[in-house]
Design an enzyme around this catalytic site. Structure first.
Site, PDB file in Angstrom:
ATOM      1  N   SER A   1       0.869  -1.169   0.000  1.00 32.77           N
ATOM      2  CA  SER A   1       0.000   0.000   0.000  1.00 32.77           C
ATOM      3  C   SER A   1       0.910   1.225   0.000  1.00 32.77           C
ATOM      4  O   SER A   1       1.696   1.423   0.919  1.00 32.77           O
ATOM      5  CB  SER A   1      -0.874  -0.044   1.259  1.00 32.77           C
ATOM      6  OG  SER A   1      -1.690   1.075   1.310  1.00 32.77           O
TER       7      SER A   1
ATOM      8  N   LYS B   1      -1.019  -1.015  -4.446  1.00 28.84           N
ATOM      9  CA  LYS B   1      -2.209  -0.189  -4.189  1.00 28.84           C
ATOM     10  C   LYS B   1      -1.763   1.244  -3.995  1.00 28.84           C
ATOM     11  O   LYS B   1      -0.928   1.536  -3.137  1.00 28.84           O
ATOM     12  CB  LYS B   1      -2.899  -0.731  -2.940  1.00 28.84           C
ATOM     13  CG  LYS B   1      -3.865   0.203  -2.271  1.00 28.84           C
ATOM     14  CD  LYS B   1      -4.824  -0.595  -1.416  1.00 28.84           C
ATOM     15  CE  LYS B   1      -4.914  -0.062  -0.007  1.00 28.84           C
ATOM     16  NZ  LYS B   1      -5.895  -0.816   0.786  1.00 28.84           N
TER      17      LYS B   1
ATOM     18  N   LYS C   1      -2.713   5.014  -2.940  1.00 23.18           N
ATOM     19  CA  LYS C   1      -3.702   5.868  -2.279  1.00 23.18           C
ATOM     20  C   LYS C   1      -3.916   7.078  -3.176  1.00 23.18           C
ATOM     21  O   LYS C   1      -2.935   7.692  -3.629  1.00 23.18           O
ATOM     22  CB  LYS C   1      -3.182   6.299  -0.907  1.00 23.18           C
ATOM     23  CG  LYS C   1      -3.011   5.147   0.084  1.00 23.18           C
ATOM     24  CD  LYS C   1      -4.329   4.763   0.723  1.00 23.18           C
ATOM     25  CE  LYS C   1      -4.138   3.678   1.782  1.00 23.18           C
ATOM     26  NZ  LYS C   1      -5.400   3.240   2.379  1.00 23.18           N
TER      27      LYS C   1
ATOM     28  N   ASP D   1      -6.850   3.175  -4.041  1.00 28.98           N
ATOM     29  CA  ASP D   1      -7.705   3.257  -2.851  1.00 28.98           C
ATOM     30  C   ASP D   1      -7.973   4.718  -2.546  1.00 28.98           C
ATOM     31  O   ASP D   1      -7.056   5.500  -2.319  1.00 28.98           O
ATOM     32  CB  ASP D   1      -6.987   2.592  -1.664  1.00 28.98           C
ATOM     33  CG  ASP D   1      -7.852   2.567  -0.404  1.00 28.98           C
ATOM     34  OD1 ASP D   1      -9.041   2.954  -0.488  1.00 28.98           O
ATOM     35  OD2 ASP D   1      -7.344   2.153   0.651  1.00 28.98           O
TER      36      ASP D   1
ATOM     37  N   GLU E   1     -10.865   1.068  -4.755  1.00 28.29           N
ATOM     38  CA  GLU E   1     -11.361   0.757  -3.424  1.00 28.29           C
ATOM     39  C   GLU E   1     -12.028   1.967  -2.777  1.00 28.29           C
ATOM     40  O   GLU E   1     -11.464   3.059  -2.761  1.00 28.29           O
ATOM     41  CB  GLU E   1     -10.157   0.295  -2.581  1.00 28.29           C
ATOM     42  CG  GLU E   1     -10.514  -0.181  -1.201  1.00 28.29           C
ATOM     43  CD  GLU E   1      -9.279  -0.689  -0.449  1.00 28.29           C
ATOM     44  OE1 GLU E   1      -8.286  -1.091  -1.109  1.00 28.29           O
ATOM     45  OE2 GLU E   1      -9.305  -0.663   0.779  1.00 28.29           O
TER      46      GLU E   1
ATOM     47  N   ASP F   1     -14.511  -1.315   1.219  1.00 30.22           N
ATOM     48  CA  ASP F   1     -13.636  -1.496   2.380  1.00 30.22           C
ATOM     49  C   ASP F   1     -14.378  -0.977   3.615  1.00 30.22           C
ATOM     50  O   ASP F   1     -15.096  -1.722   4.280  1.00 30.22           O
ATOM     51  CB  ASP F   1     -12.320  -0.741   2.109  1.00 30.22           C
ATOM     52  CG  ASP F   1     -11.341  -0.795   3.257  1.00 30.22           C
ATOM     53  OD1 ASP F   1     -11.525  -1.627   4.153  1.00 30.22           O
ATOM     54  OD2 ASP F   1     -10.373  -0.008   3.277  1.00 30.22           O
TER      55      ASP F   1
ATOM     56  N   LYS G   1     -11.453  -6.369   6.471  1.00 36.52           N
ATOM     57  CA  LYS G   1     -10.539  -6.107   7.579  1.00 36.52           C
ATOM     58  C   LYS G   1     -11.154  -6.871   8.744  1.00 36.52           C
ATOM     59  O   LYS G   1     -12.205  -6.470   9.263  1.00 36.52           O
ATOM     60  CB  LYS G   1     -10.456  -4.615   7.852  1.00 36.52           C
ATOM     61  CG  LYS G   1      -9.940  -3.861   6.618  1.00 36.52           C
ATOM     62  CD  LYS G   1      -8.989  -2.752   6.935  1.00 36.52           C
ATOM     63  CE  LYS G   1      -8.307  -2.273   5.682  1.00 36.52           C
ATOM     64  NZ  LYS G   1      -8.554  -0.849   5.445  1.00 36.52           N
TER      65      LYS G   1
ATOM     66  N   GLY H   1      -5.414  -4.337   5.908  1.00 42.23           N
ATOM     67  CA  GLY H   1      -4.737  -4.124   7.178  1.00 42.23           C
ATOM     68  C   GLY H   1      -5.062  -2.743   7.709  1.00 42.23           C
ATOM     69  O   GLY H   1      -5.515  -1.872   6.971  1.00 42.23           O
TER      70      GLY H   1
END
Ligand code: MG
Length: 369
Positions: free
Chosen positions: A138, A164, A166, A191, A216, A241, A265, A293
């Protein structure tokens, strides 16, 4: 199976230093305060669990100070001096609303004791089948695109196979384009951590050209309906998510066609039993799962690995946090990690060695009953 009888319960608030600040669409963290639960049963078996909460209610409503009070006021009294299984505990706290992450910490500490009593690791008790758990990376929002490219390269070198990114409004198209151009084959996703609205549909549609495996949680953290509307307008599969806090949320999201993928999660759905139910639902409906996570330390990792071993968790998990972000580890869990892959075996978690002295130095407060 013999039931755990809890004779000692301790709650720790610990401050774990991060290697570098972690920035997402909702803010920046410089160090990681988290809650750890340590339970001891009458035969001296110790079980650990983690409530990977954040200091402020900026991710979900739940926050660290509230979690502390919830565990000490409501959960510890239920287990103190009781003979109780994790299933009985999960049933007993059903009437208590919310506080899922705090509930998860105590439940998984009980799973950990049960695993030792049964001499079977948690992932096997849960019904997991996958023994190699692949981790993705991430990449938080960096100062500039070059820095992001550098991070992606480093992550791939470390054996992480899914990247991934952000993103946030205004910082998506150029960023994803640059990464896709440099790494045309990589399993790539974005995400948004709820930073868009339906008014931004064009920005999200523009990402369709980059062959992302998913986007996401683009819309509100508690939304399902608008995501279903968005899903009809973009090609990139939507992954939910933040919105999925229970089996029921997953059922509704799937029924409304709001997502094709769910980032589970485990702590956010309060219970490993809930994770099992979501796995069964995914099997029935053909939805793909992966284990996310929340910057857990070594302790939270064990329950996440167990979840990721379930049959429908087919996509790489976010479980390399401690190698990327934490300054040090305080257990031997990382012995099973190599080049992006965790190997689960018959002893993982059963042979957990926690450096309690190290932890003591990082403890901000502690309460023992
Ligand atoms: Mg997310």
């Amino acid at each position: 199976m013999k039931k755990p009888k809890i004779t000692k319960a301790t709650l720790f608030e610990v401050r774990l230093p991060l290697k570098e600040p972690f920035t997402t669409g909702f803010g920046t963290l410089w160090d990681r305060d988290t809650l750890l639960v340590r339970l001891e049963d009458e035969s001296g078996i110790i079980g650990w669990g983690e409530a990977a909460l954040v200091k402020d209610p900026i991710y979900l409503e739940e926050w660290l100070g509230g979690g502390w009070l919830f565990i000490t006021n409501y959960l510890f009294p239920i287990i103190n001096n009781q003979e109780i299984t994790s299933q009985e505990f999960a049933d007993k706290i059903k009437h208590l609303r919310g506080n899922n992450i705090a509930k998860f910490a105590v439940e998984t500490a009980l799973w950990s004791i049960e695993a030792q009593l049964a001499n079977k690791p948690v992932w096997q008790l849960l019904g997991g089948t996958r023994t190699k758990i692949q981790s993705g990376a991430s990449i938080s929002i960096q100062e500039n695109i070059d820095k992001t490219l550098e991070k992606v390269e480093k992550a791939l070198d470390r054996g992480l196979t899914r990247i991934k990114l952000k993103i946030k409004p205004g910082l998506e198209y150029q960023l994803v384009k640059a990464v896709r151009e440099k790494f045309p084959e990589v399993m790539l996703m974005a995400d948004a951590n709820s930073s868009y609205t339906l008014a931004d549909v064009d920005k999200l549609k523009a990402l369709d050209e980059f062959n992302l495996i998913m986007i996401e949680q683009p819309l509100a953290y508690d939304d399902i309906i608008d995501h279903a509307k968005l899903a009809k307008q973009i090609k990139t599969p939507i992954c939910l998510d933040e919105s999925i806090r229970s089996f029921e949320d997953a059922r509704k999201a799937i029924e409304l066609k709001a997502c094709k993928i769910i980032n589970v999660k485990p702590a956010r759905v309060a219970s490993l039993y809930e994770v099992q139910k979501i796995n069964q639902l995914a099997k029935k409906t053909g939805i793909q799962l992966w284990c996310g996570g929340m910057l857990e330390s070594d302790i939270g990792l064990i329950a996440n690995l167990a979840s990721a071993s379930l049959s429908e968790f087919t996509l790489p998990a976010d479980i390399s946090n401690w190698t990327t972000y934490f300054d040090s580890t305080f257990t031997n869990i990382n012995d099973r990690y190599n080049q992006g892959i965790f190997t689960l075996d018959d002893a993982i978690g059963l042979d957990l060695k926690v450096d309690e002295e190290w932890l003591e130095n990082k403890t901000i407060r502690k309460l023992k009953i």
